[in-house]
Write an enzyme that holds these catalytic residues in place. Structure first.
Site, PDB file in Angstrom:
ATOM      1  N   GLY A  19      -4.018 -12.884  -5.085  1.00 54.09           N
ATOM      2  CA  GLY A  19      -3.181 -11.735  -4.747  1.00 54.09           C
ATOM      3  C   GLY A  19      -1.807 -11.808  -5.397  1.00 54.09           C
ATOM      4  N   SER A  39      -1.433 -11.331  -8.639  1.00 54.31           N
ATOM      5  CA  SER A  39      -1.545 -10.519  -9.850  1.00 54.31           C
ATOM      6  C   SER A  39      -1.716 -11.325 -11.119  1.00 54.31           C
ATOM      7  CB  SER A  39      -0.321  -9.600  -9.992  1.00 54.31           C
ATOM      8  OG  SER A  39      -0.639  -8.345  -9.498  1.00 54.31           O
ATOM      9  N   SER A  55      -4.180 -11.033 -12.938  1.00 56.71           N
ATOM     10  CA  SER A  55      -4.786 -10.107 -13.903  1.00 56.71           C
ATOM     11  C   SER A  55      -3.706  -9.303 -14.640  1.00 56.71           C
ATOM     12  CB  SER A  55      -5.765  -9.167 -13.197  1.00 56.71           C
ATOM     13  OG  SER A  55      -5.137  -8.470 -12.143  1.00 56.71           O
ATOM     14  N   ASP A  95       2.540  -3.840  -9.908  1.00 61.84           N
ATOM     15  CA  ASP A  95       2.373  -5.224 -10.374  1.00 61.84           C
ATOM     16  C   ASP A  95       2.880  -5.409 -11.794  1.00 61.84           C
ATOM     17  OD1 ASP A  95       1.191  -5.630  -7.920  1.00 61.84           O
ATOM     18  OD2 ASP A  95      -0.817  -5.205  -8.682  1.00 61.84           O
ATOM     19  N   ASP A 107       2.538   1.906  -3.065  1.00 61.48           N
ATOM     20  CA  ASP A 107       2.707   2.254  -4.493  1.00 61.48           C
ATOM     21  C   ASP A 107       1.889   3.483  -4.890  1.00 61.48           C
ATOM     22  OD1 ASP A 107       0.327   0.779  -4.300  1.00 61.48           O
ATOM     23  OD2 ASP A 107       0.601  -0.248  -6.218  1.00 61.48           O
ATOM     24  N   HIS A 142       0.825  -1.218   0.000  1.00 60.07           N
ATOM     25  CA  HIS A 142       0.000   0.000   0.000  1.00 60.07           C
ATOM     26  C   HIS A 142       0.858   1.268   0.000  1.00 60.07           C
ATOM     27  CE1 HIS A 142      -4.071  -1.670   0.237  1.00 60.07           C
ATOM     28  NE2 HIS A 142      -3.519  -2.649   0.899  1.00 60.07           N
TER      29      HIS A 142
END
Ligand code: ADP
Ligand code: MG
Length: 423
Positions: free
Chosen positions: A168, A170, A172, A216, A51, A49
């Site tokens: 979690g 990544s 995606s 990511d 980034d 948290h």
């Protein structure tokens, strides 16, 4: 079988995977792909948290990746006639492909039902027009097509990924990055890796509609095997830091709690808003601009804790980098655990399952453990002596069973190579 191999899943041979994917591509589309590209998932070692607060992060690419076989349309069938776009009334009919039609297929489907497919025409792309997972590749196409002097032609794509979905890690971004590296190569766009990271971030923010940061994609694009990526999310300057985990007799275990989470969840947006409020109240543009001695007493109690997490986390990233540069891999363990405590108590993005994973891993001999990723579920990581990896996995699994929770998935990851062409 050594303990380290026991928790490592087999089947990560990229060349063999790419060959199998090409074969399936030919089966599906009737011809060979132009090539195959891979993009890894990532684990964020530390820097959570931070980034979107223009702070510091230290992710590494993992040895699990999305692979995309792609072929540009070069023998366009008749362009679809006016009004022939995919939509209500056309059902599952496959129309003759036009030069601007993109066909997507993935071996993963939301309901586990095998191959899932999507089709769209590039000129008709708008945010919200492509439902489901197709929005990730479509977002990349949309952003690239909007660049000056770039016109993305239609193409066919078949995707297969070993990054677990929703854990979690990544998955995606791996899909987006596999798409962008493939199109960059095939269209000769000459984009460098920081540019591709920014473009996939835009795809995600503007097209998919998820307000995610730059970490990511950067990890997937810019990390290298055996190293972590020390990334300044303000300047986007990055440096590879050696992460010789195995050489130090250690293993990174991922503990996927199987608790569903989504970045679209209110929690993520609320934390971002909280950080923005905190920075504004302290007279700074971002939390990165808040000077060290700033008085957090002007903030309400909750906002002060949110700010304290981000600032202490940035310091822990710096200290982790310092220890890794000194070759003290084991020494980063306490920093990982301190990060978890801060995320749990100050930032409040952990959950009982993640806390259980961390606490039991530590009790079973991990040298450090923390939740990783956005939180509210997903995965924890534990840095463990390789010889204790099996033991840690068993103890964590038993603790989940005793708490009446679904069995977690526990597996080892190694710092792997960043995205690129496989064949
Ligand atoms: P994660 O933490 O894994 O990135 P997200 O919820 O952000 O979790 O992203 C998961 C989504 O990414 C899936 O619901 C799907 O839309 C997409 N996705 C991931 N892997 C694949 C895949 N192999 N094929 C198709 N879509 C995928
Ligand atoms: Mg994601």
């Amino acid at each position: 079988m050594t303990p380290r191999q026991a928790v490592r899943r087999p089947g990560h041979d990229d060349a063999a995977r790419a060959e199998e994917l090409s074969r399936r591509f030919a089966e599906l589309y009737g011809h060979a792909p132009d090539g195959v590209w891979r993009a890894p998932g990532r684990v964020n070692l530390i820097g959570e948290h931070t980034d979107y607060n223009e702070g510091l992060v230290l992710p590494f690419a993992i040895d699990r990746s999305a692979m995309a076989a792609v072929r540009l349309r070069r023998d366009p069938g008749p362009a679809p006639e006016h009004g022939q776009e995919h939509g209500p009334g056309h059902g599952e009919e496959r129309e003759p492909a036009g030069h601007d039609v993109v066909d997507l297929a993935s071996t993963w489907a939301p309901d586990g039902s095998g191959l899932s497919r999507a089709r769209f025409r590039i000129p008709q792309l708008r945010p919200g027009t492509v439902p489901g997972w197709g929005a990730y590749p479509a977002g990349v196409v949309h952003v690239l097509d909007g660049l000056d002097g770039v016109e993305v032609p239609g193409f066919e794509l078949l995707l297969d990924s070993t990054v677990p979905v929703g854990a979690g890690l990544s998955s995606s971004h791996a899909v987006e990055v596999a798409t962008v590296v493939a199109l960059n190569d095939l269209l000769g766009l000459g984009l460098d890796r920081p540019e591709m990271a920014r473009l996939t971030q835009r795809a995600e923010n503007e097209f998919v509609g998820a307000p995610t940061g730059i970490m990511d994609q950067s990890a997937s694009l810019r990390a290298r095997a055996g190293a972590a990526l020390f990334l300044d999310c303000r300047s986007l300057e990055a440096e590879l830091v050696p992460l010789p985990v195995a050489e130090h007799g250690l293993t990174v275990l991922v503990i996927d709690t199987k608790v569903a989470h989504s970045h679209a969840d209110g929690g993520y947006g609320a934390r971002r808003a909280s950080c923005e409020r905190g920075a504004a109240a302290l007279g700074a543009a971002t939390l990165r601009d808040v000077p060290d001695g700033a008085d957090l007493g002007v903030l309400d109690e909750e906002t002060a804790r949110r700010v304290r997490h981000v600032r202490s986390e940035n310091r822990r990233v710096l200290e982790t980098v310092t220890r890794l540069r000194a070759g003290d891999v084991r020494g980063i363990g306490t920093l990982l655990t301190a990060s978890h405590t801060s995320l749990r108590d100050d930032f409040e993005v952990s959950c009982p399952e993640l806390d259980l994973a961390v606490d039991t891993a530590l009790a079973a001999g991990a040298v450090g453990a923390r939740m990783t990723g956005g939180g509210f579920g997903g995965s924890a990581i534990a840095l463990v002596p390789a010889a204790r990896a099996d033991r840690v996995r068993d103890v964590v699994t038993e603790a989940f069973a005793a708490a009446g929770l679904r069995a977690p998935d526990v597996f080892a990851v190694a710092p792997g190579e960043g995205a690129g062409r496989v064949r």
